[in-house]
Design a protein around this motif. Structure first.
Motif, PDB file in Angstrom:
ATOM      1  N   GLY A  12      44.636  56.656 -18.042  1.00 42.03           N
ATOM      2  CA  GLY A  12      43.743  55.520 -18.245  1.00 42.03           C
ATOM      3  C   GLY A  12      42.419  55.842 -18.907  1.00 42.03           C
ATOM      4  O   GLY A  12      41.861  55.016 -19.614  1.00 42.03           O
ATOM      5  N   CYS A  13      41.915  57.060 -18.665  1.00 41.82           N
ATOM      6  CA  CYS A  13      40.637  57.429 -19.273  1.00 41.82           C
ATOM      7  C   CYS A  13      40.487  58.944 -19.231  1.00 41.82           C
ATOM      8  O   CYS A  13      41.255  59.621 -18.547  1.00 41.82           O
ATOM      9  N   CYS A  57      41.810  56.885 -10.209  1.00 37.03           N
ATOM     10  CA  CYS A  57      40.594  57.292 -10.918  1.00 37.03           C
ATOM     11  C   CYS A  57      39.487  56.289 -10.630  1.00 37.03           C
ATOM     12  O   CYS A  57      39.657  55.091 -10.842  1.00 37.03           O
ATOM     13  N   CYS A  84      38.381  54.265 -14.061  1.00 28.92           N
ATOM     14  CA  CYS A  84      39.185  53.288 -14.809  1.00 28.92           C
ATOM     15  C   CYS A  84      40.175  52.554 -13.908  1.00 28.92           C
ATOM     16  O   CYS A  84      40.805  51.587 -14.322  1.00 28.92           O
ATOM     17  N   ASN A  93      38.561  60.812 -17.702  1.00 25.35           N
ATOM     18  CA  ASN A  93      38.306  61.347 -16.364  1.00 25.35           C
ATOM     19  C   ASN A  93      39.591  61.598 -15.564  1.00 25.35           C
ATOM     20  O   ASN A  93      39.600  62.348 -14.602  1.00 25.35           O
ATOM     21  N   ASP A  94      40.706  60.966 -15.968  1.00 24.78           N
ATOM     22  CA  ASP A  94      41.955  61.123 -15.223  1.00 24.78           C
ATOM     23  C   ASP A  94      42.424  62.581 -15.174  1.00 24.78           C
ATOM     24  O   ASP A  94      43.108  62.989 -14.245  1.00 24.78           O
TER      25      ASP A  94
HETATM   26 ZN   LIG Z   1      40.344  57.051 -15.377  1.00 25.64          ZN
END
Ligand SMILES: [Zn+2]
Ligand SMILES: [Zn+2]
Lengths: 356, 163
Positions: free
Chosen positions: B89-90, B72, B75, B92-93
C-alpha cells in the motif's frame, strides 16, 4: 501532442538499424520509481493521484526534459490502444482508472508513465542490440528526475516498489528478438528452459500472457535485488549473443538443407501480402515474419527491414482504425489491413525510394 | 490436457522434430522426472504466490497470527490484503510487514540487500512527513472533521513549498 500523427511516423526503435538488427528489434530498459510522500498508486485516492501527477509533471518541467505529456483520462479507448500498440504505455496503464498519463520523448525513444503500478515507470528504447547506450540514457534521465523528486528508498532494500518483485534496482532490462528459425524448428523451447533456469523471463510482443505472434520474443530479467544495474544488464547481455548465434545457425541449416522450400515459403508470404484483399492480424504477423527473415537471408531484395518493422505495428487494430479515420469491425479491418499493406509494399521498395 | 503416461494433468509439454517428423510429449511433473526430463523452473514472478503460501503454511501459529493482525499505520493496508492482492500500500509497508516480507523478498530474488545506484536524498519511508500528514488527512476526512482536514492540507502545501 497529436496522436493522429503517430500513424504517419514510426518510433526510433523500429528503424531496423543498430547492432544485430537482423535479429534484435530493440533494446529496452525500464525503471520503477515511487514518491516517498505518497501511498502507492493502488492505494492512492483520486485526489492523491492528481497530486502525484502534478508533482511528477512539474519535476519533468524543472528538469528541462523535452517530453510531451498526455493524460490518459481524456483519451478514448482507440487512442489508448494506439499508445499500447506503440509500446509507449502498458496495458495496465491504458486500462487503469483515475488520473494517470504518459510523457513521451521525441522520436518515441523515451516514455515516463505516471500512476501505473508504480508512481513512475521510466522507459528508454533503442533499435538494435544496444543496452549500454540505453542504460546511459535512462540513468541520466533518472538522475535528472531524482534531483527534483523525493523517491521512496531504503538502504537495505533499495528503491521501494508496489510489488516486491521489483524492489531494489527497480530495473527491467529487455531485448526484443525475432526468432523465426528457432520457432519453426521448435528449438525455441530448449532456449526458454535454459533462460528460465538463469531467472530470465520470455514473453510475447505485447508482454505477459501474449502469444509470440510474428515470432517476436522479449527476454528480460526477473531479479532486481542484490545485483547492480550494470550486473543485471550484463547477465542478460551475455546470453543474447548465444541466442542470436543459435538463430543464425538454425537459419543457415534451414537454407542449406531446404533452400528451395524456404525460398518458396518466403516468396509466397511476400506474394500474399502484396496481393491479398482481406487478411487477419495473425496471418499478417506470420507472413511478415517470413518476409523479414527472407530479407535478412537475401531472398528478398526490394524491401527495407524498416518497412516490415513498421508494418508489424501499423497493421495492429488501433493503428489501422486511426489510419482509416473511423472505427471498423473485424471484417472491415481485415480489408483495410490488406489495402494498407499493398500500398506500403509498393512504396517500400528500394528502387522507388528517393530520400528518407 | 492429461499426461500420456498416467491420468494426472500434464504440466510439461515438449515437441521436437526428429528426421522431419514431429513428436509431441505431454507429461505430468512426476512422469517427466521419471523420464529424465526436468520440468522447467517456474519464473520467480509466477512463483511468488506459491512462495507466500508456503511461508504462511511454514509459520502457522506463530507468524500467521502476528501477520494476520499486521497493518500499516500510514496507509491502512493489512498483510492479508497484500497476500491476496500481491501489491503493497505504501513505502512504509516494507517496514510494517518486514517479518513476513523479507523472507519472501529473499526467496524471490535470492538476495536481501540492495546493490546499485541510490538517490542522494533519503528519508526513511516511515519518517516521511508527507506520508504521515496524508494518513492523518485521510482519517480526518473519514471522521468528517473538515476543520482538521483543512489545517492538514495547509501543512501539506507548506511541506511542498519548503522542498
Ligand atoms: Zn502502508
Ligand atoms: Zn503422469
Amino acid at each position: 501532442m497529436n496522436l493522429d500523427a503517430l500513424t504517419r511516423t514510426s518510433g526510433e526503435w523500429l528503424r531496423g538499424t543498430g547492432p544485430e538488427s537482423d535479429i534484435v528489434i530493440c533494446s529496452r530498459i525500464r525503471l520503477a520509481r515511487n514518491l516517498a510522500d505518497f501511498p502507492f498508486t493502488n492505494r492512492a485516492s483520486d485526489a492523491e493521484k492528481t497530486e502525484i501527477e502534478r508533482v511528477c509533471r512539474s519535476a519533468m518541467d524543472k528538469a528541462g526534459l523535452d517530453l510531451d505529456y498526455q493524460s490518459l483520462v481524456n483519451l478514448g479507448p482507440l487512442d489508448r490502444q494506439l499508445l499500447v500498440e506503440r509500446q509507449l504505455v502498458s496495458r495496465e496503464l491504458s486500462n487503469g482508472d483515475g488520473p494517470r498519463g504518459v510523457a513521451i520523448g521525441p522520436r518515441e525513444n523515451m516514455s515516463v508513465m505516471i500512476n501505473e503500478e508504480d508512481h513512475l515507470r521510466i522507459q528508454v528504447m533503442n533499435s538494435g542490440f544496444s543496452l549500454p547506450d540505453v542504460w546511459e540514457q535512462i540513468n541520466d534521465l533518472d538522475d535528472r528526475l531524482e534531483e527534483q523528486l523525493h523517491y521512496a528508498f531504503n538502504p537495505q532494500l533499495g528503491y521501494l516498489t508496489a510489488c516486491p518483485t521489483n524492489v531494489g534496482t527497480g530495473i527491467r532490462v529487455g531485448v526484443m528478438l525475432h526468432l523465426p528459425a528457432l520457432a519453426n524448428t521448435k528449438q525455441i523451447e530448449k532456449v526458454f528452459r535454459a533462460l528460465h533456469k538463469i531467472n530470465l523471463a520470455v514473453r510475447g510482443l505485447y508482454g505477459e500472457g501474449t502469444q509470440a505472434d510474428g515470432d517476436f520474443y522479449q527476454i528480460s530479467n526477473q531479479q532486481t535485488l542484490g545485483k547492480s544495474e550494470r550486473e543485471l544488464i550484463r547477465n542478460l547481455s551475455d546470453v543474447i549473443p548465444q541466442i542470436i548465434s543459435y538463430e543464425r545457425q538454425a537459419r543457415q541449416e534451414w537454407i542449406g538443407q531446404r533452400r528451395q522450400h524456404l525460398h518458396d515459403q518466403v516468396s509466397r508470404a511476400y506474394g500474399v501480402l502484396k496481393t491479398a484483399h482481406t487478411i487477419s492480424s495473425s496471418e499478417t504477423m506470420h507472413l511478415l515474419s517470413s518476409v523479414r527473415m527472407g530479407i535478412n537471408l537475401g531472398l528478398i531484395d526490394d524491401l527495407e527491414i524498416r518497412t516490415v518493422n513498421e508494418l508489424f505495428i501499423h497493421t495492429q487494430p488501433a493503428h489501422l482504425q486511426k489510419i482509416q479515420g473511423e472505427s471498423l469491425e473485424v471484417d472491415e479491418r481485415n480489408i483495410a489491413r490488406a489495402g494498407y499493406i499493398r500500398r506500403r509494399l509498393l512504396e517500400g521498395r528500394h528502387d522507388d525510394e528517393t530520400a528518407d | 490436457m492429461t499426461c500420456q503416461r498416467c491420468s494426472r494433468e500434464a504440466s510439461v509439454h515438449l515437441s521436437e522434430t526428429v528426421d522431419g517428423s514431429r513428436r509431441e510429449l505431454h507429461l505430468c511433473g512426476p512422469c517427466a522426472r521419471k523420464a529424465g526430463l526436468a520440468p522447467p523452473d517456474p519464473p520467480p514472478n509466477a512463483a511468488l504466490e506459491a512462495i507466500v503460501d508456503h511461508l504462511i503454511v511454514q509459520h502457522v501459529g506463530e507468524l500467521v497470527g502476528e501477520l494476520a493482525r499486521a497493518s500499516c499505520p500510514l496507509c491502512g493496508q493489512t498483510f492479508m490484503e497484500f497476500r491476496t492482492g500481491g501489491r503493497l500500500g505504501c513505502p512504509n509497508d516494507y517496514e510494517a510487514f518486514a517479518p513476513g516480507l523479507l523472507p519472501l523478498v529473499r526467496t524471490a530474488h535470492g538476495a536481501s540487500r540492495h546493490v546499485g545506484k541510490s538517490p542522494r536524498r533519503r528519508t526513511p519511508p516511515g519518517k516521511s512527513p508527507g506520508l504521515r500528514l496524508r494518513a492523518r488527512l485521510r482519517e480526518a476526512i473519514a471522521r468528517e472533521d473538515y476543520e482538521l482536514a483543512a489545517t492538514l492540507r495547509d501543512q501539506l502545501r507548506q511541506e511542498d513549498a519548503d522542498r
